[in-house]
Write a protein that holds these residues in place. Structure first.
Motif, short mmCIF file in Angstrom:
data_model
loop_
_atom_site.label_atom_id
_atom_site.label_comp_id
_atom_site.label_asym_id
_atom_site.label_seq_id
_atom_site.Cartn_x
_atom_site.Cartn_y
_atom_site.Cartn_z
N GLU A 189 0.80 -1.21 0.00
CA GLU A 189 0.00 0.00 0.00
C GLU A 189 0.84 1.27 0.00
O GLU A 189 2.01 1.27 0.40
N ASP A 190 0.20 2.38 -0.39
CA ASP A 190 0.82 3.71 -0.35
C ASP A 190 0.33 4.46 0.89
O ASP A 190 -0.23 3.87 1.81
N ASN A 191 0.52 5.78 0.90
CA ASN A 191 0.11 6.59 2.06
C ASN A 191 -1.39 6.60 2.29
O ASN A 191 -1.84 7.00 3.37
N HIS A 192 -2.16 6.19 1.29
CA HIS A 192 -3.62 6.21 1.38
C HIS A 192 -4.20 4.80 1.51
O HIS A 192 -5.41 4.62 1.39
N VAL A 213 10.56 -4.53 14.99
CA VAL A 213 10.04 -4.70 13.64
C VAL A 213 9.78 -3.32 13.05
O VAL A 213 8.92 -2.57 13.53
N GLY A 214 10.53 -2.95 12.03
CA GLY A 214 10.42 -1.63 11.44
C GLY A 214 9.30 -1.53 10.43
O GLY A 214 9.06 -2.44 9.65
N ILE A 215 8.60 -0.39 10.46
CA ILE A 215 7.54 -0.10 9.49
C ILE A 215 7.61 1.37 9.11
O ILE A 215 8.09 2.20 9.90
N ASP A 216 7.12 1.68 7.92
CA ASP A 216 6.87 3.06 7.53
C ASP A 216 5.45 3.36 7.95
O ASP A 216 4.50 2.81 7.38
N PRO A 217 5.23 4.21 8.96
CA PRO A 217 3.86 4.44 9.47
C PRO A 217 2.92 5.06 8.46
O PRO A 217 1.71 5.07 8.67
N TRP A 218 3.47 5.58 7.34
CA TRP A 218 2.61 6.12 6.29
C TRP A 218 1.97 5.00 5.46
O TRP A 218 0.92 5.20 4.85
N CYS A 219 2.59 3.85 5.42
CA CYS A 219 2.13 2.77 4.54
C CYS A 219 1.43 1.66 5.29
O CYS A 219 1.16 0.59 4.72
N VAL A 220 1.11 1.89 6.55
CA VAL A 220 0.41 0.90 7.37
C VAL A 220 -0.83 1.55 7.97
O VAL A 220 -0.74 2.64 8.55
N SER A 221 -1.97 0.90 7.85
CA SER A 221 -3.20 1.45 8.38
C SER A 221 -3.24 1.34 9.90
O SER A 221 -2.53 0.53 10.51
N CYS A 224 -3.68 6.11 7.65
CA CYS A 224 -2.39 5.54 8.00
C CYS A 224 -2.02 5.87 9.45
O CYS A 224 -2.55 6.81 10.06
N LEU A 225 -1.11 5.09 9.97
CA LEU A 225 -0.66 5.26 11.35
C LEU A 225 0.00 6.61 11.57
O LEU A 225 -0.10 7.20 12.65
N ALA A 226 0.67 7.13 10.54
CA ALA A 226 1.35 8.42 10.68
C ALA A 226 0.37 9.54 10.98
O ALA A 226 0.65 10.42 11.81
N LEU A 227 -0.79 9.54 10.32
CA LEU A 227 -1.80 10.56 10.60
C LEU A 227 -2.39 10.38 11.99
O LEU A 227 -2.53 11.33 12.75
N TYR A 228 -2.74 9.14 12.30
CA TYR A 228 -3.37 8.85 13.58
C TYR A 228 -2.49 9.25 14.75
O TYR A 228 -2.98 9.76 15.77
N SER A 229 -1.19 9.06 14.61
CA SER A 229 -0.27 9.36 15.71
C SER A 229 -0.20 10.84 16.03
O SER A 229 0.29 11.23 17.09
#
Length: 609
Positions: free
Chosen positions: A28-31, A108-116, A304-309
């Motif tokens: 997935e992407d940022n959306h 475990v590394g993640i890009d928070p923009w690409c994970v819901s 995405c997690l980045a927005l939620y945070s």
């Protein structure tokens, strides 16, 4: 020699400020989009697997790729021997694999923009058993090693005219605000690309084959903000949309990655005076304020997690977006456009089949679409004459390119055979068609979900010990995404066919697909797909006073009679097929020339038991 992405990633993982035991690369992407732009195809870059659905996990010693049954054969061909393939729905999911195979306290590394938000919470819960933790990376590690990553493509934004949209933006915003009021929410962050495009009646070309725009929206009770790259907006579009844009760098509320502009759109959609266009400082204060003290609605499956945070979790309403259902319930203009688009598309498909039939006979000496050869032909064409899946697909696209699809989205599948089908192939094709007919003819009470109807399409296959590893159907957009996944009939891949879709009842004016299939790796595959409109049923009785629903077929293209085992079909099935073929002739004839009409006449001649 180029460095293998696995080696480059592991080097970054080891040198990270918090050394990483694993790194997850989703599709997935940022959306949280199913289909993404070329620059967002990180999972494909890392693994070499180009299917639309999948997830990669890289540890310091292993590389694993999860995908579903639709892509399993493709993945086995595209992955190197450094990768291990794992089948979704048959093998352990990624969070269980990590929990079982990585040590306690693993990072475990993640890009928070690409994970819901939904996926992150699911993983966090699973990892907590062994005190494993998610590490939110500030920079995606794939972007660090992807030296020739495609640049962002600046494609223009287009207005979807009212004659195709059927509803004004002001009306959609009014309905959305009523839902916010009901939930006692002060605002909503809209993150799914098709929802933003639908809400604002805009379309674009930021993702191949999906007419969406990379954008976000924030809607409040008295204002609405659209975040989009200003370079995509012509002056004509800006003014026809009723907005004046002011460019600025978004630094808060998860929009910091966008080199964007903001448009302040008032509820009456009047032209916004220049003095009412907010500057970056005003917006940052407003977003910061609402993040702390106002109740904000997000869809945990697309946000995405980045927005939620960046929000106060105590002030967040986490529910499915109200736009998902509103978008799925097509208005009369959208339904009319979908019907017309499918008629034109059906004509293009017939033109393509006529062409392909002629090519197969002239190049390969095949018996053709209608006949079964008595013996195998050994005609060997010249290399320059040979047809490939790519060349014939391009030809179909050329026929479709002559049509205009601004009024609807189409999704059709037909399977054809240009030799002599075996008894087994006929039996399989007929079983798929029987399930296809049964689902399309279903009558069911209000409140029934697509998931509950799934078994209808599978029963003829199950009877013979056969099945298929994909959903039986999905929602269809209105000149939007071909998959509106929340209307699926069966869970297949947990991002495309989302679990909460199982609990959403079908309603009149929804549009869904009917697409059972059967596949034998290295041998043959079958799928038959029509688009259906859910409608009120004319049932003799109305038990429980619930009201009943049925389907209307809006796809028009013949089924190949040569592939049928007629003796295994019921009188009702034959009668339906004859009636459908008769409608195909009537509906498509005005769009075909004499040769094409003659071919279609033969393809749709009535069957007799």
């Amino acid at each position: 020699m180029a460095v293998d992405p696995l080696d480059a990633l592991r080097s970054l993982m080891a040198s990270h400020s918090t050394p990483l035991d694993a790194f997850i690369v989703p599709s997935e992407d940022n959306h949280q989009s199913e289909y993404v732009s070329d620059r967002d195809k990180r999972r494909a870059f890392v693994s070499g697997f180009t299917g639309s659905a999948g997830l990669a996990l890289i540890t310091m010693t292993e590389a694993l790729l999860w995908t579903d049954g639709r892509y399993f054969l493709q993945a086995t061909q595209q992955l190197s021997d450094r990768w291990k393939l794992i089948c979704i729905m048959e093998d352990p999911n990624v969070e269980n694999w990590i929990s079982d195979n990585l040590p306690s306290d693993a990072a475990v590394g993640i890009d928070p923009w690409c994970v819901s938000v939904e996926m992150a919470q699911k993983w966090t819960q699973a990892f907590s058993k062994k005190r494993q933790k998610l590490v939110h990376l500030s920079v995606n590690l794939v972007d660090e090693i992807w030296k020739d990553r495609p640049a962002a493509d600046i494609q223009p934004v287009h207005i979807q005219p009212f004659k195709f949209a059927g509803r004004a933006v002001a009306d959609k915003l009014k309905d959305l605000r009523e839902k916010l009021l009901k939930e006692k929410a002060d605002g909503i962050i809209v993150t799914a690309l098709d929802e933003v495009s639908w809400l604002y009646n805009i379309r674009g070309n930021d993702v191949s084959y999906c007419p969406v725009v990379h954008a976000y929206a924030i809607v409040k009770s008295d204002s609405a903000f659209l975040y989009v790259d200003k370079r995509k907006l012509s002056q004509e579009v800006s003014y026809s949309f009723g907005i004046i844009c002011h460019p600025w760098q978004c630094k808060l509320a998860g929009l910091g990655k966008l080199n964007s502009s903001v448009a302040n759109v008032y509820h009456n959609q009047a032209l916004v005076p220049r003095e009412n266009v907010v500057n970056s400082e005003d917006i940052q204060k407003e977003v910061h304020s609402q993040a702390k003290s106002q109740k904000i609605w997000i869809d945990p499956d697309s946000c995405c997690l980045a927005l939620y945070s960046r929000l106060n979790s105590d002030q967040v309403v986490m529910k499915q977006s109200p736009l998902a259902l509103a978008k799925a319930l097509k208005n009369s203009v959208e339904l009319d456009g979908l019907r017309k688009a499918h008629i034109r598309d059906g004509a293009a498909v017939v033109q393509y089949l006529v062409w392909l039939d002629g090519q197969m006979q002239s190049i390969y000496g095949a018996a053709g679409y209608f006949d079964e050869p008595a013996e195998k032909h050994n005609t060997e064409p010249l290399e320059t004459e040979k047809l490939t899946e790519v060349s014939v697909s391009d030809k179909l696209e050329s026929f479709r390119a002559k049509q205009e699809y601004q009024d609807g989205t189409t999704d059709i599948t037909r399977t054809v055979h240009f030799g002599k089908p075996s008894a087994h192939e006929k039996a399989c094709y007929t079983a798929v068609l029987k399930g296809h007919i049964a689902l399309g003819n279903a009558v069911f009470p209000n409140g029934t979900t697509g998931f509950a109807l799934d078994v209808i399409a599978r029963l003829p296959l199950w009877k013979n010990g056969l099945d298929y590893r994909h959903g039986t159907g999905h929602g269809i957009g209105s000149y939007l995404n071909v998959h509106e996944g929340f209307l699926c009939c069966r869970a297949s891949f947990d991002k495309l066919f989302r679990p909460h879709a199982r609990n959403v009842p079908l309603q009149a004016s929804m549009t869904v697909t009917d697409e059972p299939g059967y596949y034998e790796d290295g041998n043959f595959g079958i799928r038959l797909e029509n688009v259906l409109v859910v409608k009120e049923a004319e049932a003799k009785f109305n038990f429980g006073g619930r009201g009943y629903l049925s389907f209307e077929h809006i796809t028009w293209a013949p089924y190949q009679k040569k592939l049928l085992s007629i003796n295994s079909m019921t009188l009702e099935e034959v009668s339906w097929l004859n009636s459908y073929h008769s409608s195909c002739r009537e509906v498509l004839a005005p769009y075909l020339n004499d040769q094409e009409k003659e071919w279609l006449q033969k393809a749709t001649e009535p069957l007799l038991l």
